[in-house]
Design a protein around this motif. Structure first.
Motif, PDB file in Angstrom:
ATOM      1  N   GLY A 194      66.235  -9.727   2.329  1.00  0.00           N
ATOM      2  CA  GLY A 194      67.369  -8.991   2.903  1.00  0.00           C
ATOM      3  C   GLY A 194      67.189  -7.488   2.880  1.00  0.00           C
ATOM      4  O   GLY A 194      67.474  -6.804   3.872  1.00  0.00           O
ATOM      5  N   GLU A 195      66.668  -6.967   1.762  1.00  0.00           N
ATOM      6  CA  GLU A 195      66.549  -5.512   1.661  1.00  0.00           C
ATOM      7  C   GLU A 195      65.490  -4.957   2.630  1.00  0.00           C
ATOM      8  O   GLU A 195      65.655  -3.884   3.184  1.00  0.00           O
ATOM      9  N   LEU A 196      64.410  -5.726   2.820  1.00  0.00           N
ATOM     10  CA  LEU A 196      63.385  -5.274   3.769  1.00  0.00           C
ATOM     11  C   LEU A 196      63.921  -5.347   5.200  1.00  0.00           C
ATOM     12  O   LEU A 196      63.611  -4.487   6.037  1.00  0.00           O
ATOM     13  N   ILE A 197      64.727  -6.349   5.446  1.00  0.00           N
ATOM     14  CA  ILE A 197      65.313  -6.485   6.784  1.00  0.00           C
ATOM     15  C   ILE A 197      66.278  -5.320   7.045  1.00  0.00           C
ATOM     16  O   ILE A 197      66.298  -4.731   8.127  1.00  0.00           O
ATOM     17  N   GLU A 198      67.021  -4.948   6.015  1.00  0.00           N
ATOM     18  CA  GLU A 198      67.936  -3.795   6.155  1.00  0.00           C
ATOM     19  C   GLU A 198      67.135  -2.518   6.485  1.00  0.00           C
ATOM     20  O   GLU A 198      67.517  -1.730   7.353  1.00  0.00           O
ATOM     21  N   LYS A 199      66.031  -2.335   5.779  1.00  0.00           N
ATOM     22  CA  LYS A 199      65.191  -1.150   5.989  1.00  0.00           C
ATOM     23  C   LYS A 199      64.669  -1.102   7.440  1.00  0.00           C
ATOM     24  O   LYS A 199      64.715  -0.066   8.093  1.00  0.00           O
ATOM     25  N   TRP A 200      64.193  -2.248   7.880  1.00  0.00           N
ATOM     26  CA  TRP A 200      63.658  -2.348   9.247  1.00  0.00           C
ATOM     27  C   TRP A 200      64.764  -2.051  10.275  1.00  0.00           C
ATOM     28  O   TRP A 200      64.544  -1.358  11.271  1.00  0.00           O
ATOM     29  N   CYS A 201      65.949  -2.589  10.023  1.00  0.00           N
ATOM     30  CA  CYS A 201      67.069  -2.376  10.956  1.00  0.00           C
ATOM     31  C   CYS A 201      67.429  -0.895  11.033  1.00  0.00           C
ATOM     32  O   CYS A 201      67.653  -0.359  12.114  1.00  0.00           O
ATOM     33  N   LYS A 202      67.462  -0.231   9.875  1.00  0.00           N
ATOM     34  CA  LYS A 202      67.794   1.205   9.857  1.00  0.00           C
ATOM     35  C   LYS A 202      66.778   1.983  10.677  1.00  0.00           C
ATOM     36  O   LYS A 202      67.122   2.833  11.479  1.00  0.00           O
ATOM     37  N   LYS A 203      65.510   1.668  10.432  1.00  0.00           N
ATOM     38  CA  LYS A 203      64.423   2.392  11.101  1.00  0.00           C
ATOM     39  C   LYS A 203      64.473   2.186  12.623  1.00  0.00           C
ATOM     40  O   LYS A 203      64.127   3.084  13.374  1.00  0.00           O
ATOM     41  N   ASN A 204      64.892   1.005  13.021  1.00  0.00           N
ATOM     42  CA  ASN A 204      64.816   0.664  14.445  1.00  0.00           C
ATOM     43  C   ASN A 204      66.191   0.643  15.130  1.00  0.00           C
ATOM     44  O   ASN A 204      66.333   0.091  16.222  1.00  0.00           O
ATOM     45  N   GLN A 205      67.165   1.235  14.464  1.00  0.00           N
ATOM     46  CA  GLN A 205      68.528   1.308  15.023  1.00  0.00           C
ATOM     47  C   GLN A 205      69.072  -0.040  15.486  1.00  0.00           C
ATOM     48  O   GLN A 205      69.569  -0.189  16.599  1.00  0.00           O
ATOM     49  N   LYS A 224      68.342  -6.271  -5.616  1.00  0.00           N
ATOM     50  CA  LYS A 224      67.728  -5.529  -6.718  1.00  0.00           C
ATOM     51  C   LYS A 224      68.718  -4.556  -7.361  1.00  0.00           C
ATOM     52  O   LYS A 224      68.921  -4.567  -8.571  1.00  0.00           O
ATOM     53  N   ASN A 225      69.372  -3.753  -6.528  1.00  0.00           N
ATOM     54  CA  ASN A 225      70.233  -2.698  -7.088  1.00  0.00           C
ATOM     55  C   ASN A 225      71.687  -2.770  -6.664  1.00  0.00           C
ATOM     56  O   ASN A 225      72.442  -1.845  -6.922  1.00  0.00           O
ATOM     57  N   PHE A 226      72.050  -3.798  -5.942  1.00  0.00           N
ATOM     58  CA  PHE A 226      73.456  -3.870  -5.509  1.00  0.00           C
ATOM     59  C   PHE A 226      73.858  -5.328  -5.279  1.00  0.00           C
ATOM     60  O   PHE A 226      73.015  -6.217  -5.183  1.00  0.00           O
ATOM     61  N   ASN A 227      75.177  -5.518  -5.184  1.00  0.00           N
ATOM     62  CA  ASN A 227      75.692  -6.880  -5.002  1.00  0.00           C
ATOM     63  C   ASN A 227      75.547  -7.356  -3.561  1.00  0.00           C
ATOM     64  O   ASN A 227      75.680  -6.549  -2.623  1.00  0.00           O
ATOM     65  N   ALA A 228      75.334  -8.647  -3.386  1.00  0.00           N
ATOM     66  CA  ALA A 228      75.453  -9.228  -2.051  1.00  0.00           C
ATOM     67  C   ALA A 228      76.870  -8.901  -1.584  1.00  0.00           C
ATOM     68  O   ALA A 228      77.812  -8.886  -2.373  1.00  0.00           O
ATOM     69  N   GLY A 229      76.989  -8.628  -0.294  1.00  0.00           N
ATOM     70  CA  GLY A 229      78.266  -8.125   0.215  1.00  0.00           C
ATOM     71  C   GLY A 229      78.168  -6.642   0.508  1.00  0.00           C
ATOM     72  O   GLY A 229      79.142  -6.020   0.916  1.00  0.00           O
ATOM     73  N   ASN A 230      76.973  -6.075   0.265  1.00  0.00           N
ATOM     74  CA  ASN A 230      76.747  -4.635   0.496  1.00  0.00           C
ATOM     75  C   ASN A 230      75.628  -4.360   1.480  1.00  0.00           C
ATOM     76  O   ASN A 230      75.240  -3.215   1.663  1.00  0.00           O
ATOM     77  N   LEU A 231      75.066  -5.397   2.066  1.00  0.00           N
ATOM     78  CA  LEU A 231      73.890  -5.173   2.911  1.00  0.00           C
ATOM     79  C   LEU A 231      74.322  -4.799   4.341  1.00  0.00           C
ATOM     80  O   LEU A 231      75.279  -5.363   4.864  1.00  0.00           O
ATOM     81  N   GLY A 232      73.616  -3.863   4.939  1.00  0.00           N
ATOM     82  CA  GLY A 232      73.845  -3.557   6.354  1.00  0.00           C
ATOM     83  C   GLY A 232      75.139  -2.803   6.618  1.00  0.00           C
ATOM     84  O   GLY A 232      75.771  -2.266   5.702  1.00  0.00           O
ATOM     85  N   ASP A 233      75.531  -2.797   7.895  1.00  0.00           N
ATOM     86  CA  ASP A 233      76.723  -2.047   8.300  1.00  0.00           C
ATOM     87  C   ASP A 233      77.999  -2.728   7.818  1.00  0.00           C
ATOM     88  O   ASP A 233      78.965  -2.063   7.453  1.00  0.00           O
TER      89      ASP A 233
END
Ligand SMILES: Cc1ncc(COP(=O)(O)O)c(C=O)c1O
Length: 357
Positions: A132-143, A159-168
């Protein structure tokens, strides 16, 4: 019969709902709903939480608030509950099916190959965080806009945050088989004030402030109820206890299941198991195991079929779905209720270990 899953309703829950009913409240969403939203938002560490009637509507509103419209391409993992893709279809967008990895979450490698995406929905399926975190990174980079369908994952941590915090935006669901329930119910989470404001208006007829009957555009009625929030608050008060229980059930199965025909799928320490699942050798073993357990008064459930195998979705099938298409029919969900007793777990494991074909 030991059911695959049952809701857990305690005396405190009954008292909370009954106290609310005796209080003269107006039943629909008001102070209790606000409190439920605030507590979820504080627990997860996300600024805004907006309660809605269910998780499906939560995904729909999340997509709507992001301006996803007809023809936009939205990535979705090929193994998820049908609501994830149906919300995309409801908004008129085009789902793009992505294969999953061995943790049954959307594969980062497959995802990266897809062009022209407006949005993606990542599902930490069954409480597993996958990439999930890598997917978030990729999404940010590619709008690419990202929604986390966290229906299974309240309590799980990245790793550093709760599920429910990923993405927009993220969503939760509170159906009776979730880790806490309000009967039906859902929640949308975001840190973006503009999106939160927009969703609040959309779920309430797009009504202008106050009790106005002037509307700023299209909007529907997706309000929650204080009656449900009374139950939700009572259930939320024992979320930590429920998380511990799910982990104990997992540890029990992990320690005691011993059969060459199948193996328990593992969880990391930061993940909260939702349904305990086994991977069987093949679909025939899975089917036979299910039948055998039913005969022994133990209910299990097949995991979701790959979306690409649903006839009504065949136009979205593509050539890169090998893993999900060859694995979806080997997964069996074991009894996973919060109320499972040790003696029931013992019976289940005894029967599981005696299974042969
Ligand atoms: C992964 C996932 N997403 C979305 C939903 C939809 O939630 P609801 O049933 O509250 O509409 C579910 C329901 O179980 C789900 O499992």
């Amino acid at each position: 019969m030991i059911f695959q899953v049952e809701p857990q309703v305690t005396k405190n829950d009954i008292k909370a709902v009954s106290d609310y009913m005796n209080s003269g409240g107006w039943l629909t969403e008001h102070k209790f709903t606000n409190e439920f939203e605030n507590k979820i938002s504080n627990y997860l560490g996300r600024k805004y939480a907006i309660a809605v009637p269910n998780g499906t509507i939560a995904i729909y509103l999340a997509l709507m608030s992001l301006g996803i419209k007809k023809g936009d391409r939205v990535a979705v993992p090929n193994i998820t509950m049908i609501a994830t893709i149906n919300a995309i279809l409801w908004i008129g967008a085009e789902p793009v099916l992505i294969d999953v990895d061995e943790d049954f979450c959307m594969s980062i490698n497959h995802f990266k190959k897809i062009k022209n995406l407006k949005a993606a929905i990542f599902v930490p399926l069954n409480g597993r965080i996958g990439n999930g975190e890598l997917i978030e990174k990729w999404c940010k980079k590619n709008q690419i806009k990202l929604i986390e369908d966290s229906a299974h994952s309240l309590g799980t941590k990245y790793k550093n945050f709760n599920a429910g915090n990923l993405g927009d935006l993220s969503i939760l669901s509170f159906t009776p088989h979730k880790i806490i329930t309000t009967g039906q119910g859902g929640m949308i989470l975001t840190n973006n004030q503009k999106l939160a404001k927009n969703i609040k208006k959309l779920k309430s007829f797009n009504r202008r402030a106050g009790k106005s009957d002037w509307h700023d555009g299209f909007g529907l009625n997706f309000k929650f109820t204080d009656l449900q929030a009374a139950l939700g608050l009572s259930q939320l008060a024992r979320l930590e206890e429920n998380i511990t229980t799910k982990r104990k059930i997992y540890q029990y199965y992990k320690k005691h299941i011993d059969n060459d025909f199948f193996a328990i799928n593992e969880f990391e320490e930061n993940e909260v198991p939702w349904f305990l699942d086994v991977l069987t050798k093949n679909s025939n073993v899975r089917n036979k195991l299910h039948e055998y357990l039913i005969k022994n008064n133990i209910e299990t459930r097949f995991s979701y079929p790959a979306l690409s195998k649903q006839k009504f979705l065949k136009e979205y099938k593509n050539k890169n779905l090998d893993f999900s298409e060859s694995t979806h029919n080997k997964i069996l969900w074991l009894p996973s209720s919060l109320g499972l007793k040790n003696n029931e777990l013992k019976i289940i494991c005894d029967k599981l270990n005696k299974f042969r074909i």
